[in-house]
Scaffold this motif. Structure first.
Motif, PDB file in Angstrom:
ATOM      1  N   SER A 207     -24.570  -9.254  53.347  1.00  0.00           N
ATOM      2  CA  SER A 207     -24.620 -10.663  52.967  1.00  0.00           C
ATOM      3  C   SER A 207     -24.291 -10.842  51.493  1.00  0.00           C
ATOM      4  CB  SER A 207     -26.000 -11.246  53.273  1.00  0.00           C
ATOM      5  OG  SER A 207     -27.004 -10.590  52.520  1.00  0.00           O
ATOM      6  N   SER A 208     -24.663  -9.855  50.670  1.00  0.00           N
ATOM      7  CA  SER A 208     -24.347  -9.939  49.235  1.00  0.00           C
ATOM      8  C   SER A 208     -22.839  -9.988  49.024  1.00  0.00           C
ATOM      9  CB  SER A 208     -24.941  -8.735  48.494  1.00  0.00           C
ATOM     10  OG  SER A 208     -26.348  -8.756  48.549  1.00  0.00           O
ATOM     11  N   ALA A 209     -22.116  -9.191  49.815  1.00  0.00           N
ATOM     12  CA  ALA A 209     -20.656  -9.170  49.681  1.00  0.00           C
ATOM     13  C   ALA A 209     -20.045 -10.494  50.110  1.00  0.00           C
ATOM     14  CB  ALA A 209     -20.073  -8.029  50.510  1.00  0.00           C
ATOM     15  N   THR A 210     -20.501 -11.034  51.235  1.00  0.00           N
ATOM     16  CA  THR A 210     -19.918 -12.291  51.719  1.00  0.00           C
ATOM     17  C   THR A 210     -20.303 -13.469  50.822  1.00  0.00           C
ATOM     18  OG1 THR A 210     -21.786 -12.465  53.262  1.00  0.00           O
ATOM     19  CG2 THR A 210     -19.735 -11.564  54.121  1.00  0.00           C
ATOM     20  N   ILE A 211     -21.500 -13.423  50.260  1.00  0.00           N
ATOM     21  CA  ILE A 211     -21.895 -14.475  49.324  1.00  0.00           C
ATOM     22  C   ILE A 211     -21.083 -14.381  48.036  1.00  0.00           C
ATOM     23  CG2 ILE A 211     -23.801 -15.331  47.875  1.00  0.00           C
ATOM     24  CD1 ILE A 211     -25.686 -14.554  50.202  1.00  0.00           C
ATOM     25  N   ALA A 212     -20.775 -13.149  47.623  1.00  0.00           N
ATOM     26  CA  ALA A 212     -19.917 -12.962  46.446  1.00  0.00           C
ATOM     27  C   ALA A 212     -18.526 -13.539  46.704  1.00  0.00           C
ATOM     28  CB  ALA A 212     -19.814 -11.474  46.099  1.00  0.00           C
ATOM     29  N   VAL A 213     -18.000 -13.303  47.912  1.00  0.00           N
ATOM     30  CA  VAL A 213     -16.704 -13.886  48.290  1.00  0.00           C
ATOM     31  C   VAL A 213     -16.795 -15.405  48.271  1.00  0.00           C
ATOM     32  CG1 VAL A 213     -15.034 -14.133  50.163  1.00  0.00           C
ATOM     33  CG2 VAL A 213     -16.015 -11.889  49.675  1.00  0.00           C
ATOM     34  N   LEU A 214     -17.883 -15.932  48.812  1.00  0.00           N
ATOM     35  CA  LEU A 214     -18.081 -17.384  48.844  1.00  0.00           C
ATOM     36  C   LEU A 214     -18.146 -17.966  47.435  1.00  0.00           C
ATOM     37  CD1 LEU A 214     -18.692 -19.975  50.469  1.00  0.00           C
ATOM     38  CD2 LEU A 214     -21.117 -19.337  50.389  1.00  0.00           C
ATOM     39  N   GLN A 215     -18.868 -17.300  46.545  1.00  0.00           N
ATOM     40  CA  GLN A 215     -18.968 -17.779  45.159  1.00  0.00           C
ATOM     41  C   GLN A 215     -17.604 -17.781  44.477  1.00  0.00           C
ATOM     42  OE1 GLN A 215     -22.363 -14.996  44.298  1.00  0.00           O
ATOM     43  NE2 GLN A 215     -23.118 -16.690  43.052  1.00  0.00           N
ATOM     44  N   ASN A 216     -16.849 -16.724  44.705  1.00  0.00           N
ATOM     45  CA  ASN A 216     -15.522 -16.633  44.086  1.00  0.00           C
ATOM     46  C   ASN A 216     -14.588 -17.690  44.638  1.00  0.00           C
ATOM     47  OD1 ASN A 216     -14.565 -14.210  42.200  1.00  0.00           O
ATOM     48  ND2 ASN A 216     -16.355 -13.565  43.365  1.00  0.00           N
ATOM     49  N   PHE A 217     -14.621 -17.866  45.936  1.00  0.00           N
ATOM     50  CA  PHE A 217     -13.723 -18.848  46.533  1.00  0.00           C
ATOM     51  C   PHE A 217     -14.094 -20.267  46.107  1.00  0.00           C
ATOM     52  CE2 PHE A 217     -12.445 -21.727  49.977  1.00  0.00           C
ATOM     53  CZ  PHE A 217     -11.064 -21.504  49.938  1.00  0.00           C
ATOM     54  N   ALA A 218     -15.403 -20.560  46.114  1.00  0.00           N
ATOM     55  CA  ALA A 218     -15.846 -21.893  45.736  1.00  0.00           C
ATOM     56  C   ALA A 218     -15.513 -22.204  44.278  1.00  0.00           C
ATOM     57  CB  ALA A 218     -17.352 -22.034  45.972  1.00  0.00           C
ATOM     58  N   SER A 219     -15.338 -21.175  43.472  1.00  0.00           N
ATOM     59  CA  SER A 219     -15.018 -21.372  42.052  1.00  0.00           C
ATOM     60  C   SER A 219     -13.549 -21.718  41.821  1.00  0.00           C
ATOM     61  CB  SER A 219     -15.378 -20.111  41.250  1.00  0.00           C
ATOM     62  OG  SER A 219     -16.763 -19.857  41.313  1.00  0.00           O
ATOM     63  N   GLN A 220     -12.748 -21.702  42.892  1.00  0.00           N
ATOM     64  CA  GLN A 220     -11.339 -22.071  42.763  1.00  0.00           C
ATOM     65  C   GLN A 220     -11.196 -23.600  42.829  1.00  0.00           C
ATOM     66  OE1 GLN A 220      -9.445 -19.480  42.034  1.00  0.00           O
ATOM     67  NE2 GLN A 220     -11.261 -18.207  42.430  1.00  0.00           N
ATOM     68  N   ALA A 221     -10.357 -24.145  41.972  1.00  0.00           N
ATOM     69  CA  ALA A 221     -10.152 -25.604  41.921  1.00  0.00           C
ATOM     70  C   ALA A 221      -9.282 -26.062  43.084  1.00  0.00           C
ATOM     71  CB  ALA A 221      -9.499 -25.994  40.597  1.00  0.00           C
ATOM     72  N   GLY A 222      -9.608 -27.256  43.590  1.00  0.00           N
ATOM     73  CA  GLY A 222      -8.827 -27.831  44.677  1.00  0.00           C
ATOM     74  C   GLY A 222      -7.568 -28.502  44.177  1.00  0.00           C
ATOM     75  N   ALA A 223      -7.041 -29.399  44.979  1.00  0.00           N
ATOM     76  CA  ALA A 223      -5.770 -30.061  44.643  1.00  0.00           C
ATOM     77  C   ALA A 223      -5.864 -30.875  43.359  1.00  0.00           C
ATOM     78  CB  ALA A 223      -5.343 -30.956  45.806  1.00  0.00           C
ATOM     79  N   ASP A 224      -7.054 -31.438  43.063  1.00  0.00           N
ATOM     80  CA  ASP A 224      -7.187 -32.255  41.856  1.00  0.00           C
ATOM     81  C   ASP A 224      -7.359 -31.427  40.595  1.00  0.00           C
ATOM     82  OD1 ASP A 224      -9.723 -31.289  42.178  1.00  0.00           O
ATOM     83  OD2 ASP A 224     -10.683 -33.244  42.489  1.00  0.00           O
ATOM     84  N   GLY A 225      -7.532 -30.120  40.745  1.00  0.00           N
ATOM     85  CA  GLY A 225      -7.660 -29.242  39.589  1.00  0.00           C
ATOM     86  C   GLY A 225      -9.018 -29.278  38.922  1.00  0.00           C
TER      87      GLY A 225
END
Length: 577
Positions: free
Chosen positions: A192-210
């Motif tokens: 779960s630590s690995a998947t949560i780390a992936v989730l944190q990294n992905f969520a930190s990416q900006a969407g279309a509005d930047g």
């Protein structure tokens, strides 16, 4: 290279580095602090709150809730703790595992290579074994964040993909899909630590509005809940083949996270607003990693606070799910009762069950010595002949040998795995020393009984006289007295009286000399056959060897407190109840 293939390779490569770093860090920390963690876990015998604290602290140090949960399951299976105690540890483990997400939320990318270099330097240069483990921990910590940075780098193009953002948008808008996604991710990765780390990294990416996160906190929380459910599979897998309390412990872990998901799934928007309120303020992309970490921590703390006063309810539920069979056969057999290969990956539990098996052997030896002493009494009280008594002693002597061989095989496998700390290795060696002397006493008892049976059988024209047998039982009584005094500290915590043992040992030596003299006198008077001298001397020799083994056993337990403490620490709490 195709950009999509490059993204896939980068994502899985970064994930591999992350998991390798986390496992290496967990193993190094267990070797560096394993004994302390075992002592911390022993605190849970007092009350559930201390159990939660012990589980949280152990998991925070070892950086693995799965390791703590599997450890708890092993301890329950080995009899080191009760089911309610193990459940309280698991509650704490769920809190402790959130520390990983909290650490990841801090941006320490500038120091990654410093951790890797310093860790490598310490582990490569320092000779002290504990410091080597510290160096390996730092090195693994750096690898963990290197994996996170690698994943974060390859995820940036995904945030700009219309197809991917549309798919994530659907997951974010339908919480059930988010839960299923998180569960599936953790099932595949088994962390779960690995998947949560992936989730944190992905969520930190900006969407279309930047500016906004590609998924947002409300979309990340359901995935987070699914991650918590997925991690319980490790515990369920670890419980396969173990006893019912171990399986119930694993089921309790699953119920904890499933019940939390069922409760929180209805309040995701409100929960997201609460987390945003207590978390640092700023651009969503910059702070969402911290928000996810806080959501993870608050979820587990809240569920622990709910379940702590309801542990008895949890116990009833898991007892209902996995009930005791009415016609369940008695698990005990005349072979080993406690040794099982499933404990080999948990050194503390392995040493515990070995100690229990050795204590069992000592009880068998004590019983057979007592049987020799009370042979005449048995004959009068319950109709058993001396022949039956000695046949039982011979049988149990062979049983002791069989158990001893299995203990040696079990410990050899434990040593070969290389998971023992230096202290545990010394404890294991001490257990083998103790078992060796117990086995010898049992074997000599069997040889004496076999000698008597052969000479007293109807096929023999010459038999030991009643006086000879009386002297034999007197010497056996001395050995029985010595052995009982030696083994008493292992069952009631008293200390071994060396002076008393020395006196008894001298009396045994004097008795042997007197027995030899008496036998010669009987031969001279015609009361015993001279043909029996060789066989009778063999009995006397075995008595002398038994007394020597008793003294060796006493010296081992007295001079080496590690082995003695191991037996007392692990076994006494169970025997006193």
């Amino acid at each position: 290279m195709n950009p999509n293939v490059k993204i896939i390779f980068g994502l899985f490569g970064g994930l591999a580095i992350f998991i390798f770093g986390m496992n290496m860090m967990s193993e190094s920390l267990q070797k560096a602090a394993g004994e302390r963690m075992k002592k911390i876990l022993s605190l849970l015998t007092k009350n559930p709150i201390l159990g939660v604290l012990a589980g949280a602290l152990t998991t925070a140090v070892l950086q693995s809730s799965s390791a703590t949960t599997v450890m708890a399951i092993g301890f329950v299976s080995a009899g080191l703790m009760t089911l309610p105690q193990a459940i309280s540890i698991i509650f704490g483990a769920n809190i402790g595992t959130t520390i990983t997400a909290q650490i990841i939320a801090f941006k320490i990318s500038n120091y990654i290579y410093l951790f890797i270099f310093v860790g490598f330097l310490i582990s490569f240069v320092v000779k002290n074994q504990k410091w080597k483990y510290v160096g390996q921990t730092l090195f693994a910590f750096g690898l963990l964040f290197l994996g996170i940075e690698t994943m974060g780098g390859v995820m940036k193009p995904l945030a700009k993909s219309a197809f991917f953002t549309d798919m994530i948008g659907k997951v974010g808008n339908i919480p059930v899909l988010g839960v299923l996604t998180g569960t599936l991710m953790t099932l595949v990765v088994q962390s779960s630590s690995a998947t949560i780390a992936v989730l944190q990294n992905f969520a930190s990416q900006a969407g279309a509005d930047g500016v906004s996160s590609v998924i947002g906190l409300a979309g990340a929380i359901p995935i987070l809940l699914g991650d918590n459910i997925g991690t319980t599979i490790t515990a369920l897998l670890a419980s396969i083949g173990q006893n019912k309390d171990a399986k119930r412990t694993a089921v309790a872990h699953s119920l904890f996270n499933i019940s939390g998901c069922l409760l929180f799934i209805w309040f995701v928007p409100l929960y997201a607003k609460f987390i945003q309120y207590i978390s640092p303020k700023g651009d969503e992309v910059a702070v969402i990693s911290r928000q996810i970490a806080n959501a993870h921590t608050c979820f587990n703390i809240a569920m622990t606070l709910i379940w702590i006063p309801l542990i008895f309810v949890m116990v009833k539920i898991v007892m209902k799910i996995i009930p005791d069979s009415e016609n369940e056969a008695d698990a005990k057999s005349e072979d080993v009762l406690y040794l099982d290969k499933k404990y080999l990956n948990q050194p503390a539990a392995a040493l515990h069950v070995t100690a229990k098996e050795i204590i069992r052997c000592s009880s068998i030896v004590e019983d057979l010595l007592k049987a020799i002493v009370e042979a005449d009494k048995k004959n009068k009280d319950d109709g058993k002949s001396d022949f039956q008594v000695f046949e039982k002693v011979i049988y149990n002597s062979a049983l002791i040998r069989k158990i001893s061989q299995k203990i040696n095989d079990f410990m050899s496998q434990l040593f070969s795995l290389g998971t023992l700390t230096e202290v545990q290795a010394n404890q294991a060696a001490g257990l083998l020393y103790v078992m060796s002397d117990i086995e010898r006493i049992g074997l000599f008892s069997g040889e004496i009984s076999r000698n008597v049976l052969e000479q007293q059988s109807k096929s023999h024209k010459t038999h030991y006289s009643k006086d000879a047998l009386k002297d034999l039982k007197s010497s056996a009584e001395f050995i029985y007295s010595m052995f009982s005094k030696i083994m008493k500290p292992l069952t009631d915590g008293t200390s071994i009286d060396e002076k008393e043992l020395k006196t008894v040992r001298e009396n045994v030596v004097d008795l042997e000399l007197k027995m030899r003299k008496k036998h010669i006198d009987r031969v001279c008077k015609g009361k015993c056959s001279a043909k029996l001298t060789s066989n009778y001397n063999q009995i006397l020799h075995n008595i002398d060897r038994m007394s020597n083994s008793c003294v060796n056993l006493a010296e081992t337990l007295k001079s080496n407190p590690i082995e003695k403490n191991l037996l007392e620490e692990i076994y006494l709490p169970e025997t006193k109840n």
